[in-house]
Design a protein around this motif. Structure first.
Motif, PDB file in Angstrom:
ATOM      1  N   LEU A   1       0.838  -1.200   0.000  1.00 58.60           N
ATOM      2  CA  LEU A   1       0.000   0.000   0.000  1.00 58.60           C
ATOM      3  C   LEU A   1       0.870   1.245   0.000  1.00 58.60           C
ATOM      4  O   LEU A   1       1.835   1.348   0.760  1.00 58.60           O
ATOM      5  N   GLU A   2       0.500   2.205  -0.844  1.00 60.58           N
ATOM      6  CA  GLU A   2       1.176   3.496  -0.890  1.00 60.58           C
ATOM      7  C   GLU A   2       0.132   4.597  -0.849  1.00 60.58           C
ATOM      8  O   GLU A   2      -0.996   4.418  -1.309  1.00 60.58           O
ATOM      9  N   LEU A   3       0.511   5.750  -0.315  1.00 60.87           N
ATOM     10  CA  LEU A   3      -0.404   6.886  -0.302  1.00 60.87           C
ATOM     11  C   LEU A   3      -0.696   7.324  -1.733  1.00 60.87           C
ATOM     12  O   LEU A   3       0.176   7.300  -2.602  1.00 60.87           O
ATOM     13  N   ASP A   4      -1.929   7.738  -1.963  1.00 65.79           N
ATOM     14  CA  ASP A   4      -2.385   8.183  -3.290  1.00 65.79           C
ATOM     15  C   ASP A   4      -3.048   9.548  -3.124  1.00 65.79           C
ATOM     16  O   ASP A   4      -4.247   9.714  -3.348  1.00 65.79           O
ATOM     17  N   LEU A   5      -2.258  10.514  -2.719  1.00 67.96           N
ATOM     18  CA  LEU A   5      -2.774  11.823  -2.328  1.00 67.96           C
ATOM     19  C   LEU A   5      -3.099  12.696  -3.542  1.00 67.96           C
ATOM     20  O   LEU A   5      -2.560  12.485  -4.632  1.00 67.96           O
ATOM     21  N   PRO A   6      -3.968  13.695  -3.351  1.00 67.68           N
ATOM     22  CA  PRO A   6      -4.176  14.687  -4.410  1.00 67.68           C
ATOM     23  C   PRO A   6      -2.858  15.368  -4.763  1.00 67.68           C
ATOM     24  O   PRO A   6      -1.966  15.506  -3.912  1.00 67.68           O
ATOM     25  N   ASN A   7      -2.735  15.797  -5.993  1.00 65.04           N
ATOM     26  CA  ASN A   7      -1.476  16.393  -6.455  1.00 65.04           C
ATOM     27  C   ASN A   7      -1.050  17.595  -5.625  1.00 65.04           C
ATOM     28  O   ASN A   7       0.147  17.839  -5.429  1.00 65.04           O
ATOM     29  N   ALA A   8      -2.010  18.341  -5.121  1.00 67.89           N
ATOM     30  CA  ALA A   8      -1.683  19.567  -4.393  1.00 67.89           C
ATOM     31  C   ALA A   8      -1.332  19.323  -2.929  1.00 67.89           C
ATOM     32  O   ALA A   8      -0.986  20.272  -2.212  1.00 67.89           O
ATOM     33  N   LEU A   9      -1.419  18.070  -2.472  1.00 66.72           N
ATOM     34  CA  LEU A   9      -1.214  17.778  -1.058  1.00 66.72           C
ATOM     35  C   LEU A   9       0.082  16.999  -0.859  1.00 66.72           C
ATOM     36  O   LEU A   9       0.226  15.880  -1.357  1.00 66.72           O
ATOM     37  N   ALA A  10       1.018  17.579  -0.125  1.00 65.94           N
ATOM     38  CA  ALA A  10       2.285  16.908   0.168  1.00 65.94           C
ATOM     39  C   ALA A  10       2.078  15.847   1.246  1.00 65.94           C
ATOM     40  O   ALA A  10       1.230  15.996   2.136  1.00 65.94           O
TER      41      ALA A  10
END
Length: 359
Positions: free
Chosen positions: A282-291
């Motif tokens: 599992l890896e984080l799949d964050l919105p592009n604007a969120l670090a």
């Protein structure tokens, strides 16, 4: 007993929801073992799950293993007997129904201080299972369903691996996806801590406090409470959603398929995140604007304000109102405790819970 794809540890309502939804949705062959102490309950879960698989024409098969999960070395014995690829740990010495109960000093403490009052109880069996997996040395994916937003951090601090949990952020992501305010097929991503759930148990006009963060097709929703005013959760745990939420992920894990969705406590992180499953990890799949650092800090801030925090050095601290309430009864907890003392602190808090439940 031969090995299995998925071992479900526990026989309560949450475990049943998982088993029954695997039975109704498994398109690929999957072998599931359900483990617990109550033989009559086990017999029913096996019977009902296999019946549901037959009813829906699915390829899941269910067996059971009777064991007292609190017995000495029970976790080691369970792994040896069932040889699972994936362990879904759904057993706990503290029912989640406490959030909807009242009438004694313990439920009042939980209501005032927050659900992290139960974190040590929730961690007990899960930590033992994680330790047994580590000691066995075979690759096993652990999915901890017992208060994963907080407990998964305890498991990692103890030196063990945990993939994620179920529910919490996935409750909100799925109710938002099913809302009339979300266009079919929209790309929805949610950042949420379990503490964000409480507002959605109240009526829309009574909601307030920090809202979860939601993105639709890459754009962050400015007024989450207003946008999703049609959403209503029950006062008690919403097992119909939370227990079901991890089933597509479990089936993807069992079939070695990719998957995208939301989980709490991925790899021991605090709170819940959008994630993707690839090559079994599992890896984080964050919105592009969120670090990533911002997302983790946002989730961690909830327990720092009120709850339970595990330091990088493995020291557990109770914070905010919860810290104050616990310290009134057990002054030594004001300083927290080393995570390695989890079992001893659990025994002390069990005595406190017993006394407060009589008050």
């Amino acid at each position: 007993m031969a090995g299995c794809d998925i071992l479900i540890s526990g026989t309560g309502g949450f475990a049943a929801r998982i088993a029954f939804d695997i039975a109704a949705t498994a398109d690929d062959a999957v072998e599931v073992i359900i483990a617990g102490r109550n033989r009559e309950r086990l017999n029913w879960l096996r019977t009902a799950a296999n019946a549901r698989a037959a009813l829906f024409g699915k390829k899941a098969r269910f067996a059971t293993h009777a064991i007292d999960l609190l017995a000495p070395d029970a976790s080691d014995a369970l792994l040896a007997a069932t040889d699972p690829r994936i362990v879904v740990q759904a057993a706990s010495i503290q029912t989640s129904q406490v959030i909807a109960q009242s009438g004694n000093a313990w439920t009042q403490l939980v209501a005032e201080g927050g659900l992290s009052a139960t974190a040590v109880f929730q961690a007990l069996i899960s930590a033992r299972v994680a330790a047994a997996i580590t000691a066995r040395g075979k690759p096993v994916t652990l999915v901890n369903c017992s208060f994963p937003d907080v407990v998964n951090g305890i498991i990692v601090a103890l030196g063990h691996a945990v993939a994620c949990g179920m529910g919490n952020v996935a409750i909100l992501s799925n109710v938002f996806a099913g809302s009339a305010a979300t266009s079919p097929g929209a790309d929805l991503k949610v950042l949420a801590h379990y503490q964000n759930l409480a507002a959605w148990r109240r009526r829309p006009e009574e909601r307030g406090g920090r809202a979860p963060r939601v993105w639709l097709d890459g754009a962050e929703v400015a007024d989450v409470y207003g946008r999703f005013a049609d959403i209503q959760l029950t006062p008690e745990p919403v097992i119909e959603i939370s227990g079901a939420s991890g089933v597509p992920m479990l089936l993807a894990m069992a079939a070695s398929r990719p998957w995208r969705g939301h989980v709490p406590g991925p790899n021991g992180l605090p709170g819940g995140y959008p994630v993707r499953l690839s090559d079994g990890a599992l890896e984080l799949d964050l919105p592009n604007a969120l670090a990533e650092a911002e997302a983790i800090a946002w989730n961690a801030s909830f327990e720092k304000e009120n709850g339970l925090v595990v330091s990088p050095q493995g020291h557990v601290s109770f914070t905010g109102i919860l810290g104050d309430r616990l310290a009134e009864h057990v002054p030594a907890l004001r300083k927290g405790f080393p995570v390695r003392e989890l079992e001893a602190v659990c025994e002390e808090l069990l005595q406190l819970r017993s006394a407060l439940m009589q008050a």
